[in-house]
Design an enzyme around this catalytic site. Structure first.
Site, PDB file in Angstrom:
ATOM      1  N   HIS A 176      11.615 -11.875-114.107  1.00  0.00           N
ATOM      2  CA  HIS A 176      12.973 -12.336-114.406  1.00  0.00           C
ATOM      3  C   HIS A 176      13.998 -11.312-113.908  1.00  0.00           C
ATOM      4  O   HIS A 176      15.131 -11.677-113.585  1.00  0.00           O
ATOM      5  CB  HIS A 176      13.177 -12.509-115.913  1.00  0.00           C
ATOM      6  CG  HIS A 176      12.427 -13.663-116.492  1.00  0.00           C
ATOM      7  ND1 HIS A 176      11.124 -13.556-116.924  1.00  0.00           N
ATOM      8  CD2 HIS A 176      12.795 -14.957-116.708  1.00  0.00           C
ATOM      9  CE1 HIS A 176      10.720 -14.731-117.386  1.00  0.00           C
ATOM     10  NE2 HIS A 176      11.714 -15.595-117.271  1.00  0.00           N
ATOM     11  N   ASP A 247       8.179 -21.408-110.130  1.00  0.00           N
ATOM     12  CA  ASP A 247       8.871 -20.853-111.292  1.00  0.00           C
ATOM     13  C   ASP A 247      10.371 -20.930-110.991  1.00  0.00           C
ATOM     14  O   ASP A 247      10.791 -21.335-109.891  1.00  0.00           O
ATOM     15  CB  ASP A 247       8.399 -19.418-111.552  1.00  0.00           C
ATOM     16  CG  ASP A 247       8.546 -19.005-113.016  1.00  0.00           C
ATOM     17  OD1 ASP A 247       9.285 -19.690-113.758  1.00  0.00           O
ATOM     18  OD2 ASP A 247       7.930 -18.013-113.426  1.00  0.00           O
TER      19      ASP A 247
END
Length: 335
Positions: A176, A247
């Site tokens: 992230h 993702d």
């Protein structure tokens, strides 16, 4: 082709227009989209009413620290509890993992959604993003629990998504926020991280979500942008025939592929069926990036759920209360 995020608890006019775009396969919901159980039921209904095409509505409702919906839903314990239990009572761990999956999937389906992106089958080896989301460190234990979890989701009528292929648990970095590089050779990954994915595929998993991790001894690109990982290894070598999700392209590690348009194109060119565009501010550019592309929406039809009983029916089902009590008494509440 694109699974998009929306900003709030109701649809804006712009978001309504996005959903009518042929390249939009559906919506993924987050905490920002949740105020109450009734509200998210209404939001899901509004998403479906925005177009005559079938849309996929998804969420991450894993339990533990990744659970988007709370009030009115079971506070699900994290998956690592099953690994601890497996060390002393494997049969009980497998049974409870299957019940956890059934309970989670039943509540999400009763809300009108199709899919929770689960289970995590990464190895629990210290990754900052995975942590308690992983079943265990040992590949055969994760493999057995993954199969039980897939069975439980299927029993509730929900497709299962294995994530994050080919394994995010051994690198430390959180994709992230930063780039992650796993230097191990393919034979080592096959003997360890890929083992739970093989087991999940054998159990009939319907989808796989890719990792943004780079494995330079296998391919130069992050796995989700790698034709070798998706087409040669996952599909040809491992025999996977289901849906491949990227993702979220808003994650920092995804920037290795370039800007937003480049990220979308890189994932689709590599073999992803669906690209996750979770941040609404990235949707317009993502739609521009797919202009003129052939659509592959048929691949998603098998993931769209049918015939959920609704919350009234679920709460009247003795299995719901019994499973909830057994699970929380054994493993405790979310951590």
């Amino acid at each position: 082709m694109l699974l998009i995020g929306v900003a709030g608890t109701t649809l804006t006019a712009q978001e309504h227009d996005w959903l009518q775009h042929d390249a939009v396969a559906g919506v993924v919901l987050f905490k920002r989209n949740f105020a109450s159980r009734d509200q998210v039921v209404e939001l899901t209904a509004a998403i479906r009413a925005a177009t005559a095409r079938p849309l996929l509505v998804a969420v991450d409702q894993e339990g533990g620290r990744v659970q988007r919906f709370h009030a009115g839903f079971t506070e699900l314990p994290p998956l690592e509890g099953f690994g601890r239990l497996h060390a002393t009572d494997p049969d009980a761990a497998l049974a409870l993992a299957e019940q956890h999956a059934w309970l989670m999937a039943s509540e999400i389906r009763a809300t009108g959604l199709d899919l929770s992106f689960a289970p995590v089958v990464d190895l629990g080896r210290g990754n900052l993003a995975i942590g308690s989301r992983a079943f265990a460190e040992d590949p055969p234990v994760v493999a057995a629990l993954a199969q039980a979890y897939v069975r439980g989701m299927h029993a509730a009528g929900m497709a299962a998504t294995l994530k994050h292929f080919p394994g995010h648990g051994t690198v430390r970095e959180d994709t992230h926020h930063e780039t992650a590089i796993d230097p191990r050779p393919l034979h080592e990954l096959e003997a360890q991280d890929l083992l739970p994915f093989r087991a999940g595929i054998q159990a009939g998993a319907d989808a796989v979500m890719m990792a943004h991790v780079v494995y330079p001894q296998v391919a130069p690109q992050p796995a989700g942008c790698s034709p070798r990982w998706i087409n040669q290894i996952l599909r040809e070598k491992m025999g996977f025939r289901g849906v491949v999700f990227s993702d979220d392209i808003g994650m920092a590690a995804s920037s290795a592929a370039g800007g937003v348009s480049a990220r979308v194109r890189a994932h689709l060119d590599a073999g992803c069926d669906v690209v996750l565009v979770c941040h609404p501010e990235l949707v317009e550019e993502s739609l521009q990036a797919v202009a003129g592309r052939s659509l592959n929406t048929a691949a998603l039809l098998g993931l769209i759920a049918h015939g959920a009983m609704g919350w009234g029916g679920l709460l009247a089902d003795a299995r719901h209360g019994d499973t909830r009590t057994r699970l929380l008494e054994t493993l405790g509440r979310t951590a």
